[in-house]
Design a protein around this motif. Sequence first.
Motif, mmCIF file in Angstrom:
data_model
loop_
_atom_site.group_PDB
_atom_site.id
_atom_site.type_symbol
_atom_site.label_atom_id
_atom_site.label_comp_id
_atom_site.label_asym_id
_atom_site.label_seq_id
_atom_site.Cartn_x
_atom_site.Cartn_y
_atom_site.Cartn_z
ATOM 1 N N MET A 116 16.308 0.276 -14.502
ATOM 2 C CA MET A 116 14.911 0.031 -14.464
ATOM 3 C C MET A 116 14.687 0.294 -12.708
ATOM 4 S SD MET A 116 12.255 -0.642 -15.385
ATOM 5 C CE MET A 116 11.541 -1.849 -16.650
ATOM 6 N N LEU A 117 15.712 -0.091 -11.863
ATOM 7 C CA LEU A 117 15.234 -0.099 -10.451
ATOM 8 C C LEU A 117 15.198 1.508 -10.082
ATOM 9 C CD1 LEU A 117 14.907 -1.136 -7.712
ATOM 10 C CD2 LEU A 117 17.412 -1.206 -7.656
ATOM 11 N N GLU A 118 15.980 2.448 -10.763
ATOM 12 C CA GLU A 118 15.899 3.825 -10.550
ATOM 13 C C GLU A 118 14.333 4.385 -11.100
ATOM 14 O OE1 GLU A 118 17.919 7.481 -12.834
ATOM 15 O OE2 GLU A 118 19.194 6.063 -11.868
ATOM 16 N N LEU A 119 14.127 3.749 -12.009
ATOM 17 C CA LEU A 119 12.634 4.250 -12.556
ATOM 18 C C LEU A 119 11.564 3.831 -11.525
ATOM 19 C CD1 LEU A 119 10.584 5.520 -14.786
ATOM 20 C CD2 LEU A 119 10.891 3.352 -15.821
ATOM 21 N N LEU A 120 11.672 2.599 -11.016
ATOM 22 C CA LEU A 120 10.780 1.953 -9.995
ATOM 23 C C LEU A 120 10.609 2.989 -8.778
ATOM 24 C CD1 LEU A 120 11.040 -1.861 -9.929
ATOM 25 C CD2 LEU A 120 8.900 -0.387 -9.599
ATOM 26 N N THR A 121 11.819 3.252 -8.275
ATOM 27 C CA THR A 121 12.173 4.219 -7.279
ATOM 28 C C THR A 121 11.446 5.451 -7.457
ATOM 29 O OG1 THR A 121 14.116 2.967 -6.699
ATOM 30 C CG2 THR A 121 13.659 5.075 -5.731
ATOM 31 N N SER A 122 11.520 6.137 -8.725
ATOM 32 C CA SER A 122 11.250 7.379 -8.876
ATOM 33 C C SER A 122 9.640 7.266 -9.083
ATOM 34 C CB SER A 122 11.618 7.860 -10.295
ATOM 35 O OG SER A 122 10.993 9.089 -10.802
ATOM 36 N N CYS A 123 9.181 6.110 -9.508
ATOM 37 C CA CYS A 123 7.426 5.899 -9.496
ATOM 38 C C CYS A 123 6.972 5.882 -8.161
ATOM 39 C CB CYS A 123 7.037 4.765 -10.238
ATOM 40 S SG CYS A 123 7.685 4.728 -12.188
ATOM 41 N N LYS A 124 7.614 5.142 -7.200
ATOM 42 C CA LYS A 124 7.169 4.774 -5.820
ATOM 43 C C LYS A 124 7.258 6.230 -5.131
ATOM 44 C CE LYS A 124 8.106 0.337 -5.215
ATOM 45 N NZ LYS A 124 8.893 -1.088 -4.501
ATOM 46 N N ASP A 125 8.085 6.764 -5.361
ATOM 47 C CA ASP A 125 8.333 8.462 -4.945
ATOM 48 C C ASP A 125 7.245 9.371 -5.510
ATOM 49 O OD1 ASP A 125 10.490 7.533 -3.471
ATOM 50 O OD2 ASP A 125 11.824 8.599 -4.915
ATOM 51 N N TYR A 126 7.087 9.379 -6.482
ATOM 52 C CA TYR A 126 5.909 10.000 -7.198
ATOM 53 C C TYR A 126 4.583 9.751 -6.828
ATOM 54 C CZ TYR A 126 2.436 11.988 -10.777
ATOM 55 O OH TYR A 126 1.450 12.565 -11.212
ATOM 56 N N ALA A 127 4.305 8.408 -6.763
ATOM 57 C CA ALA A 127 3.069 8.003 -5.969
ATOM 58 C C ALA A 127 2.810 8.496 -4.398
ATOM 59 C CB ALA A 127 2.983 6.292 -6.101
ATOM 60 N N GLU A 128 3.968 8.418 -3.696
ATOM 61 C CA GLU A 128 3.984 8.776 -2.227
ATOM 62 C C GLU A 128 3.566 10.499 -2.314
ATOM 63 O OE1 GLU A 128 3.673 7.121 0.458
ATOM 64 O OE2 GLU A 128 3.851 5.332 -0.907
ATOM 65 N N ARG A 129 4.452 10.975 -3.074
ATOM 66 C CA ARG A 129 4.081 12.353 -3.198
ATOM 67 C C ARG A 129 2.472 12.926 -3.612
ATOM 68 N NH1 ARG A 129 8.923 12.572 -5.977
ATOM 69 N NH2 ARG A 129 7.967 13.051 -7.915
ATOM 70 N N GLN A 130 1.989 12.136 -4.533
ATOM 71 C CA GLN A 130 0.618 11.936 -4.866
ATOM 72 C C GLN A 130 -0.196 11.966 -3.696
ATOM 73 O OE1 GLN A 130 -0.350 13.969 -7.642
ATOM 74 N NE2 GLN A 130 1.853 14.096 -7.954
ATOM 75 N N LYS A 131 0.073 11.086 -3.077
ATOM 76 C CA LYS A 131 -0.766 10.525 -1.987
ATOM 77 C C LYS A 131 -0.827 11.582 -0.720
ATOM 78 C CE LYS A 131 -0.343 5.537 -2.118
ATOM 79 N NZ LYS A 131 0.149 4.421 -1.540
ATOM 80 N N GLY A 132 0.361 12.298 -0.481
ATOM 81 C CA GLY A 132 0.542 13.402 0.399
ATOM 82 C C GLY A 132 -0.209 14.557 -0.111
ATOM 83 N N ILE A 133 -0.166 15.034 -1.308
ATOM 84 C CA ILE A 133 -1.064 15.974 -1.922
ATOM 85 C C ILE A 133 -2.575 15.641 -1.528
ATOM 86 C CG2 ILE A 133 -2.075 17.215 -3.885
ATOM 87 C CD1 ILE A 133 1.151 16.861 -5.009
ATOM 88 N N ILE A 134 -2.940 14.419 -1.815
ATOM 89 C CA ILE A 134 -4.500 14.133 -1.814
ATOM 90 C C ILE A 134 -5.000 14.237 -0.122
ATOM 91 C CG2 ILE A 134 -6.014 12.469 -1.946
ATOM 92 C CD1 ILE A 134 -4.424 11.379 -4.528
ATOM 93 N N LYS A 135 -4.103 13.789 0.477
ATOM 94 C CA LYS A 135 -4.177 13.726 1.944
ATOM 95 C C LYS A 135 -4.413 15.050 2.587
ATOM 96 C CE LYS A 135 -2.463 11.430 6.277
ATOM 97 N NZ LYS A 135 -1.585 10.521 6.737
ATOM 98 N N ASN A 136 -3.495 15.879 2.120
ATOM 99 C CA ASN A 136 -3.567 17.347 2.581
ATOM 100 C C ASN A 136 -4.702 18.403 2.144
ATOM 101 O OD1 ASN A 136 -1.334 17.175 4.132
ATOM 102 N ND2 ASN A 136 0.002 17.961 2.231
ATOM 103 N N LEU A 137 -5.327 17.700 0.762
ATOM 104 C CA LEU A 137 -6.296 18.586 0.347
ATOM 105 C C LEU A 137 -7.635 17.879 0.944
ATOM 106 C CD1 LEU A 137 -5.796 18.205 -3.388
ATOM 107 C CD2 LEU A 137 -6.032 20.378 -2.183
ATOM 108 N N ILE A 138 -7.798 16.699 1.268
ATOM 109 C CA ILE A 138 -8.661 16.051 2.043
ATOM 110 C C ILE A 138 -8.937 16.882 3.476
ATOM 111 C CG2 ILE A 138 -9.887 14.003 3.151
ATOM 112 C CD1 ILE A 138 -8.720 12.471 0.836
#
Length: 92
Positions: free
Chosen positions: A1-23
């Motif tokens: 379960m901890l692995e999944l949580l880490t993966s979700c957090k990593d995914y969210a951070e990558r998405q934030k980076g993409i959004i920031k770059n697009l803006i």
Amino acid sequence: MLELLTSCKDYAERQKGIIKNLIAMRKVDPWLVVLQIGADPASNSYIKAKERDCTEVGIQCEVVKLPNDISHSELRGHIHVYNRLSKVDGII
């Protein structure tokens, strides 16, 4: 379960980076309006998280606190006002 949580957090951070770059590339100033009805503690936490996310990626966030007993017609009025503003890109 901890692995999944880490993966979700990593995914969210990558998405934030993409959004920031697009803006940054599009040189836009996106604006989110949050209409909060009442002061439920869970809603307060959710909204604080949205404000933090918006700040991280460069989205302006305006929180409008409305009374718990607001009528549907008053709420529709607020939505209508913000919906007509060209600077507003989203309303939640």
